[in-house]
Design a protein around this motif. Structure first.
Motif, PDB file in Angstrom:
ATOM      1  N   ALA A  85       0.738  -1.151  -0.094  1.00 18.31           N
ATOM      2  CA  ALA A  85       0.105   0.092  -0.073  1.00 18.31           C
ATOM      3  C   ALA A  85       1.012   1.162  -0.018  1.00 18.31           C
ATOM      4  O   ALA A  85       0.659   2.260  -0.636  1.00 18.31           O
ATOM      5  N   GLU A  86       1.785   1.148   0.771  1.00 24.10           N
ATOM      6  CA  GLU A  86       2.623   2.486   0.919  1.00 24.10           C
ATOM      7  C   GLU A  86       3.540   2.551  -0.560  1.00 24.10           C
ATOM      8  O   GLU A  86       3.795   3.626  -1.029  1.00 24.10           O
ATOM      9  N   LEU A  87       4.175   1.344  -1.102  1.00 25.39           N
ATOM     10  CA  LEU A  87       5.245   1.667  -2.115  1.00 25.39           C
ATOM     11  C   LEU A  87       4.248   2.048  -3.356  1.00 25.39           C
ATOM     12  O   LEU A  87       4.862   2.393  -4.452  1.00 25.39           O
ATOM     13  N   ALA A  88       2.871   1.707  -3.358  1.00 24.40           N
ATOM     14  CA  ALA A  88       2.101   1.987  -4.763  1.00 24.40           C
ATOM     15  C   ALA A  88       1.826   3.565  -4.687  1.00 24.40           C
ATOM     16  O   ALA A  88       1.724   4.208  -5.608  1.00 24.40           O
ATOM     17  N   LYS A  89       2.615   4.477  -3.744  1.00 25.59           N
ATOM     18  CA  LYS A  89       2.621   5.605  -3.918  1.00 25.59           C
ATOM     19  C   LYS A  89       3.618   6.347  -4.618  1.00 25.59           C
ATOM     20  O   LYS A  89       3.535   7.644  -4.769  1.00 25.59           O
ATOM     21  N   PHE A  90       4.581   5.258  -4.897  1.00 25.91           N
ATOM     22  CA  PHE A  90       5.947   5.883  -5.603  1.00 25.91           C
ATOM     23  C   PHE A  90       5.589   5.158  -7.182  1.00 25.91           C
ATOM     24  O   PHE A  90       5.328   3.615  -7.053  1.00 25.91           O
ATOM     25  N   LYS A  91       5.964   6.094  -8.203  1.00 28.58           N
ATOM     26  CA  LYS A  91       6.044   5.260  -9.570  1.00 28.58           C
ATOM     27  C   LYS A  91       7.049   4.320  -9.927  1.00 28.58           C
ATOM     28  O   LYS A  91       6.973   3.411 -10.670  1.00 28.58           O
ATOM     29  N   ASP A  92       8.345   4.466  -8.986  1.00 29.80           N
ATOM     30  CA  ASP A  92       9.545   3.409  -9.255  1.00 29.80           C
ATOM     31  C   ASP A  92       9.547   2.340  -8.158  1.00 29.80           C
ATOM     32  O   ASP A  92      10.910   2.121  -7.939  1.00 29.80           O
ATOM     33  N   SER A  93       8.585   2.042  -7.412  1.00 28.04           N
ATOM     34  CA  SER A  93       8.535   1.176  -6.417  1.00 28.04           C
ATOM     35  C   SER A  93       9.136  -0.230  -6.871  1.00 28.04           C
ATOM     36  O   SER A  93       9.847  -0.951  -5.909  1.00 28.04           O
ATOM     37  N   ASP A  94       9.203  -0.582  -8.342  1.00 28.53           N
ATOM     38  CA  ASP A  94       9.836  -1.880  -8.592  1.00 28.53           C
ATOM     39  C   ASP A  94      11.049  -1.668  -8.722  1.00 28.53           C
ATOM     40  O   ASP A  94      11.944  -2.604  -9.126  1.00 28.53           O
ATOM     41  N   THR A  95      11.744  -0.651  -8.539  1.00 23.67           N
ATOM     42  CA  THR A  95      13.217  -0.428  -8.503  1.00 23.67           C
ATOM     43  C   THR A  95      13.951  -0.780  -7.197  1.00 23.67           C
ATOM     44  O   THR A  95      15.109  -0.421  -6.957  1.00 23.67           O
ATOM     45  N   GLN A 121       8.236  14.155  -7.739  1.00 25.12           N
ATOM     46  CA  GLN A 121       7.665  13.725  -9.012  1.00 25.12           C
ATOM     47  C   GLN A 121       7.207  12.321  -8.871  1.00 25.12           C
ATOM     48  O   GLN A 121       7.036  11.597  -9.935  1.00 25.12           O
ATOM     49  N   GLY A 122       6.900  12.026  -7.601  1.00 20.97           N
ATOM     50  CA  GLY A 122       6.498  10.606  -7.475  1.00 20.97           C
ATOM     51  C   GLY A 122       7.472   9.449  -7.649  1.00 20.97           C
ATOM     52  O   GLY A 122       6.775   8.203  -7.694  1.00 20.97           O
ATOM     53  N   ASN A 123       8.716   9.774  -7.314  1.00 20.04           N
ATOM     54  CA  ASN A 123       9.650   8.728  -7.462  1.00 20.04           C
ATOM     55  C   ASN A 123      10.395   8.822  -6.036  1.00 20.04           C
ATOM     56  O   ASN A 123      10.702   9.658  -5.582  1.00 20.04           O
ATOM     57  N   PHE A 124      10.945   7.474  -5.670  1.00 21.22           N
ATOM     58  CA  PHE A 124      11.922   7.511  -4.399  1.00 21.22           C
ATOM     59  C   PHE A 124      13.451   7.422  -4.910  1.00 21.22           C
ATOM     60  O   PHE A 124      14.298   8.011  -4.310  1.00 21.22           O
ATOM     61  N   LYS A 125      13.738   6.920  -6.093  1.00 22.93           N
ATOM     62  CA  LYS A 125      15.111   6.716  -6.719  1.00 22.93           C
ATOM     63  C   LYS A 125      16.059   6.031  -5.792  1.00 22.93           C
ATOM     64  O   LYS A 125      17.005   6.723  -5.215  1.00 22.93           O
ATOM     65  N   PRO A 126      15.753   4.730  -5.218  1.00 26.05           N
ATOM     66  CA  PRO A 126      16.661   4.190  -4.439  1.00 26.05           C
ATOM     67  C   PRO A 126      17.915   3.876  -4.709  1.00 26.05           C
ATOM     68  O   PRO A 126      18.889   3.662  -3.784  1.00 26.05           O
ATOM     69  N   LEU A 127      18.355   3.794  -5.854  1.00 28.19           N
ATOM     70  CA  LEU A 127      19.768   3.488  -6.340  1.00 28.19           C
ATOM     71  C   LEU A 127      20.398   4.601  -6.424  1.00 28.19           C
ATOM     72  O   LEU A 127      21.747   4.500  -6.867  1.00 28.19           O
ATOM     73  N   ASP A 128      19.797   5.811  -6.477  1.00 28.47           N
ATOM     74  CA  ASP A 128      20.761   7.210  -6.776  1.00 28.47           C
ATOM     75  C   ASP A 128      21.423   7.292  -5.726  1.00 28.47           C
ATOM     76  O   ASP A 128      21.163   7.271  -4.687  1.00 28.47           O
ATOM     77  N   LYS A 129      22.676   8.228  -5.926  1.00 29.60           N
ATOM     78  CA  LYS A 129      23.540   8.413  -4.753  1.00 29.60           C
ATOM     79  C   LYS A 129      22.736   9.447  -3.823  1.00 29.60           C
ATOM     80  O   LYS A 129      21.943  10.466  -4.277  1.00 29.60           O
ATOM     81  N   ILE A 130      22.905   9.384  -2.462  1.00 28.78           N
ATOM     82  CA  ILE A 130      22.157  10.190  -1.549  1.00 28.78           C
ATOM     83  C   ILE A 130      23.126  11.676  -1.477  1.00 28.78           C
ATOM     84  O   ILE A 130      24.054  11.467  -1.082  1.00 28.78           O
ATOM     85  N   SER A 131      22.369  12.630  -1.529  1.00 34.55           N
ATOM     86  CA  SER A 131      23.205  13.998  -1.053  1.00 34.55           C
ATOM     87  C   SER A 131      23.307  14.094   0.473  1.00 34.55           C
ATOM     88  O   SER A 131      22.561  13.366   1.363  1.00 34.55           O
TER      89      SER A 131
END
Length: 220
Positions: A85-95, A121-131
């Motif tokens: 239910a929570e991951l459905a809020k992000f478009k890139d949850s499959d990543t 913009q609706g993405n979490f971008k889990p594999l991007d480097k974190i600032s």
């Protein structure tokens, strides 16, 4: 002459590679602090698992913050239905990486508790480097109760909370291209040693009171 040119080309290439590598090794300066964090459970694994010269992704930074806040057990207790239910809020949850089924739970926990709003913009971008700013937001929100902190004011709040010195705040405010694990160790160590939560309790005392950190081990 041709052989000489080849030799010189090889030497030049090696020298260039060395010049790129030196800053990476030089950047690692919080090994002893990281070991202490492991001793009280804020960093997982042993010394070989520290890998302080490696980049930190957004999901790794989130995981560090959740673990450091003593909330990992709570996050991993989420049901599959809650996670979905929570991951459905992000478009890139499959990543989101699986990590034996735990990766999605960390992200879902963060969404549920307002720790992250993604990239706007609706993405979490889990594999991007974190600032540096984003990592501070995760830590200050998750374990220290600063609910209104944002990437805009996180460095200032971290200084006021005793997590960072002014010099460190400038460094991490500018680290938009990402931090390494050594930086994460520096930030977490500052929080453990000097950090004060929004309710006035020290961060380490909050972890002790929650039963996540042993008081005797922390004192040592």
């Amino acid at each position: 002459m041709r052989n000489l040119k080849k030799v010189l080309a090889v030497i030049l290439t090696v020298a260039m590679l060395a010049s790129f590598m030196v800053p990476a090794f030089a950047a690692v300066s919080y090994l002893e602090e990281a070991k202490k964090l492991q001793a009280i459970g804020l960093f997982a694994g042993g010394e070989a698992d520290l890998k302080l010269d490696e980049d930190v992704t957004r999901i790794q930074g989130l995981t560090f913050a959740i673990r450091a806040a003593g909330k990992e057990e709570e996050a991993l207790a989420m049901t599959d239905e809650e996670v979905a239910a929570e991951l459905a809020k992000f478009k890139d949850s499959d990543t989101v990486p699986s990590w034996n089924g735990n990766g999605p739970k960390y992200v879902a926990y963060a969404i549920k508790n307002g720790i992250t709003v993604g990239d706007g913009q609706g993405n979490f971008k889990p594999l991007d480097k974190i600032s540096g700013r984003a990592f501070l937001v995760f830590l200050l929100k998750t374990g220290m109760g600063y609910k209104d902190v944002t990437t805009a004011n996180a460095p200032d709040v971290a200084v006021e909370a005793g997590v960072l010195t002014s010099g460190q705040a400038v460094k991490y405010a500018l680290a938009e291209d990402g931090i390494i694990r050594d930086d994460a160790a520096a930030i977490l160590y500052g929080a453990a040693m000097n950090g004060v939560c929004a309710d006035g309790k020290t961060f380490i005392q909050a972890l002790i009171d929650a039963g996540f950190v042993d008081a005797k081990v922390a004192a040592e």
